[in-house]
Design an enzyme around this catalytic site. Structure first.
Site, PDB file in Angstrom:
ATOM      1  N   ASP A  24       0.789  -1.252   0.000  1.00  0.00           N
ATOM      2  CA  ASP A  24       0.000   0.000   0.000  1.00  0.00           C
ATOM      3  C   ASP A  24       0.817   1.296   0.000  1.00  0.00           C
ATOM      4  O   ASP A  24       0.457   2.255   0.685  1.00  0.00           O
ATOM      5  CB  ASP A  24      -0.965   0.009   1.197  1.00  0.00           C
ATOM      6  CG  ASP A  24      -1.936  -1.156   1.184  1.00  0.00           C
ATOM      7  OD1 ASP A  24      -1.908  -1.936   0.215  1.00  0.00           O
ATOM      8  OD2 ASP A  24      -2.707  -1.300   2.142  1.00  0.00           O
ATOM      9  N   LYS A 129      -6.825  -4.787  -2.994  1.00  0.00           N
ATOM     10  CA  LYS A 129      -7.433  -5.500  -1.854  1.00  0.00           C
ATOM     11  C   LYS A 129      -8.414  -4.580  -1.135  1.00  0.00           C
ATOM     12  O   LYS A 129      -8.110  -3.414  -0.879  1.00  0.00           O
ATOM     13  CB  LYS A 129      -6.341  -5.987  -0.905  1.00  0.00           C
ATOM     14  CG  LYS A 129      -5.493  -4.877  -0.292  1.00  0.00           C
ATOM     15  CD  LYS A 129      -4.381  -5.462   0.564  1.00  0.00           C
ATOM     16  CE  LYS A 129      -3.540  -4.425   1.254  1.00  0.00           C
ATOM     17  NZ  LYS A 129      -4.239  -3.598   2.228  1.00  0.00           N
ATOM     18  N   LYS A 132      -7.691  -4.645   5.032  1.00  0.00           N
ATOM     19  CA  LYS A 132      -6.362  -4.291   5.514  1.00  0.00           C
ATOM     20  C   LYS A 132      -5.390  -5.430   5.171  1.00  0.00           C
ATOM     21  O   LYS A 132      -4.258  -5.195   4.776  1.00  0.00           O
ATOM     22  CB  LYS A 132      -6.384  -4.019   7.026  1.00  0.00           C
ATOM     23  CG  LYS A 132      -7.368  -2.904   7.439  1.00  0.00           C
ATOM     24  CD  LYS A 132      -7.083  -1.586   6.745  1.00  0.00           C
ATOM     25  CE  LYS A 132      -8.036  -0.475   7.187  1.00  0.00           C
ATOM     26  NZ  LYS A 132      -7.950   0.703   6.313  1.00  0.00           N
ATOM     27  N   VAL A 157       3.292   0.285   4.144  1.00  0.00           N
ATOM     28  CA  VAL A 157       2.581   1.010   5.198  1.00  0.00           C
ATOM     29  C   VAL A 157       1.152   0.481   5.378  1.00  0.00           C
ATOM     30  O   VAL A 157       0.592  -0.071   4.442  1.00  0.00           O
ATOM     31  CB  VAL A 157       2.523   2.519   4.853  1.00  0.00           C
ATOM     32  CG1 VAL A 157       3.930   3.093   4.796  1.00  0.00           C
ATOM     33  CG2 VAL A 157       1.774   2.800   3.558  1.00  0.00           C
ATOM     34  N   THR A 158       0.594   0.725   6.579  1.00  0.00           N
ATOM     35  CA  THR A 158       1.303   1.108   7.784  1.00  0.00           C
ATOM     36  C   THR A 158       1.656  -0.146   8.569  1.00  0.00           C
ATOM     37  O   THR A 158       0.955  -1.155   8.458  1.00  0.00           O
ATOM     38  CB  THR A 158       0.468   2.065   8.679  1.00  0.00           C
ATOM     39  OG1 THR A 158      -0.749   1.403   9.063  1.00  0.00           O
ATOM     40  CG2 THR A 158       0.141   3.344   7.962  1.00  0.00           C
ATOM     41  N   CYS A 162      -2.030  -2.466   7.770  1.00  0.00           N
ATOM     42  CA  CYS A 162      -2.064  -3.387   6.630  1.00  0.00           C
ATOM     43  C   CYS A 162      -0.870  -4.329   6.571  1.00  0.00           C
ATOM     44  O   CYS A 162      -0.996  -5.469   6.124  1.00  0.00           O
ATOM     45  CB  CYS A 162      -2.198  -2.589   5.340  1.00  0.00           C
ATOM     46  SG  CYS A 162      -3.808  -1.788   5.220  1.00  0.00           S
ATOM     47  N   GLN A 202       8.010 -14.271  21.384  1.00  0.00           N
ATOM     48  CA  GLN A 202       7.607 -15.671  21.566  1.00  0.00           C
ATOM     49  C   GLN A 202       8.198 -16.564  20.472  1.00  0.00           C
ATOM     50  O   GLN A 202       7.522 -17.423  19.903  1.00  0.00           O
ATOM     51  CB  GLN A 202       6.084 -15.799  21.589  1.00  0.00           C
ATOM     52  CG  GLN A 202       5.410 -14.904  22.647  1.00  0.00           C
ATOM     53  CD  GLN A 202       3.925 -15.091  22.685  1.00  0.00           C
ATOM     54  OE1 GLN A 202       3.441 -16.167  23.035  1.00  0.00           O
ATOM     55  NE2 GLN A 202       3.180 -14.059  22.325  1.00  0.00           N
TER      56      GLN A 202
HETATM   57  N1  TIU Z   1      -2.552   0.387   4.288  1.00  0.00           N
HETATM   58  C1  TIU Z   1      -2.987   0.640   5.535  1.00  0.00           C
HETATM   59  O1  TIU Z   1      -2.278   0.434   6.497  1.00  0.00           O
HETATM   60  N2  TIU Z   1      -4.251   1.208   5.648  1.00  0.00           N
HETATM   61  C2  TIU Z   1      -4.627   2.051   6.675  1.00  0.00           C
HETATM   62  O2  TIU Z   1      -5.761   2.515   6.706  1.00  0.00           O
HETATM   63  N3  TIU Z   1      -3.678   2.338   7.600  1.00  0.00           N
HETATM   64  C3  TIU Z   1      -3.782   3.230   8.638  1.00  0.00           C
HETATM   65  O3  TIU Z   1      -2.882   3.261   9.460  1.00  0.00           O
HETATM   66  N4  TIU Z   1      -4.824   4.045   8.704  1.00  0.00           N
END
Ligand code: TIU
Length: 221
Positions: A24, A129, A132, A157-158, A162, A202
């Site tokens: 993403d 997709k 997330k 990210v993030t 995701c 773990q």
């Molecule tokens: N790609 C992804 O992480 N989508 C989000 O909405 N991330 C946020 O941290 N908001």
């Protein structure tokens, strides 16, 4: 077989079955004026990792290994957007609404595109997709099987949304997952740090973590 130095212990992999998944890196998350900023986030944190993600992508390309890109986005008719997802976030603007870079997180709109610095090559898989996680209501697992991949390096990210969701989904499906710690970022420094700890704790309950330099060292060895 090769080992990539990592936490909590060296990551064993084979060149033939190793691929990179870049999650993403879209304008909506990374650039000012997109979805990420409408949620109240400081997007400059995400922009800072772009050169490192580019290095990682170039390393995989130079080694002749697979690079996969994902995009979180929805169909223009929003038929794949559950109410539960649409109705949370910033009260002023929701997924599908018009924003400065087109409709927020809608396929085909400028904001949903991958940032130009990390543009996919024509032969690289770009997976859209609606969730997330990359496995949720997609053909991702079929693609991975067809490509013969078994060990996955993750960037993008993030970290705690995701990236971590997709790593957990992949781990449950039997893939060995390694997070490139300096090629991923969160809007919240403390959430990134905690996500990395959760992944490697773990005995590597979700997977492994290591900086990009270590991964490139192994690819170039
Ligand atoms: N790609 C992804 O992480 N989508 C989000 O909405 N991330 C946020 O941290 N908001």
């Amino acid at each position: 077989m090769m080992d990539i130095l990592a936490e909590p212990f060296p990551f064993p992999c084979e060149r033939e079955t190793l691929g990179l998944v870049v999650i993403d890196m879209q304008r909506d998350f990374v650039e000012p004026g997109g979805f990420g900023e409408t949620l109240g986030n400081d997007v400059s944190r995400l922009g800072a990792i772009v050169p490192t993600v580019a290095q990682l992508i170039n390393g995989f390309r130079a080694a002749g290994l697979a690079v996969i890109h994902t995009r979180e986005c929805h169909k223009p008719d929003l038929s794949d957007l559950p109410d539960a997802k649409r109705d949370r976030g910033a009260p002023s603007i929701r997924i599908g609404d018009p924003g400065p870079m087109g409709r927020i997180l809608v396929a085909g709109e400028p904001g949903a595109e991958i940032i130009p610095e990390l543009a996919p090559l024509p032969d690289e898989l770009v997976l859209d997709k609606p969730g997330k996680g990359a496995f949720c209501r997609t053909e991702f697992e079929t693609h991975l099987q067809k490509m013969g991949l078994k060990q996955l390096v993750f960037a993008g990210v993030t970290t705690e949304v995701c990236v971590q969701t997709t790593m957990r989904e992949a781990n449950d499906r039997g893939y060995d997952c390694l997070l490139a710690t300096d090629a991923t970022e969160s809007y919240f420094a403390e959430f990134k740090a905690a996500a990395i700890q959760m992944i490697i704790a773990q005995g590597g309950i979700v997977g492994w973590a290591t900086p990009t330099g270590r991964i490139l060292e192994a690819l170039n060895a």
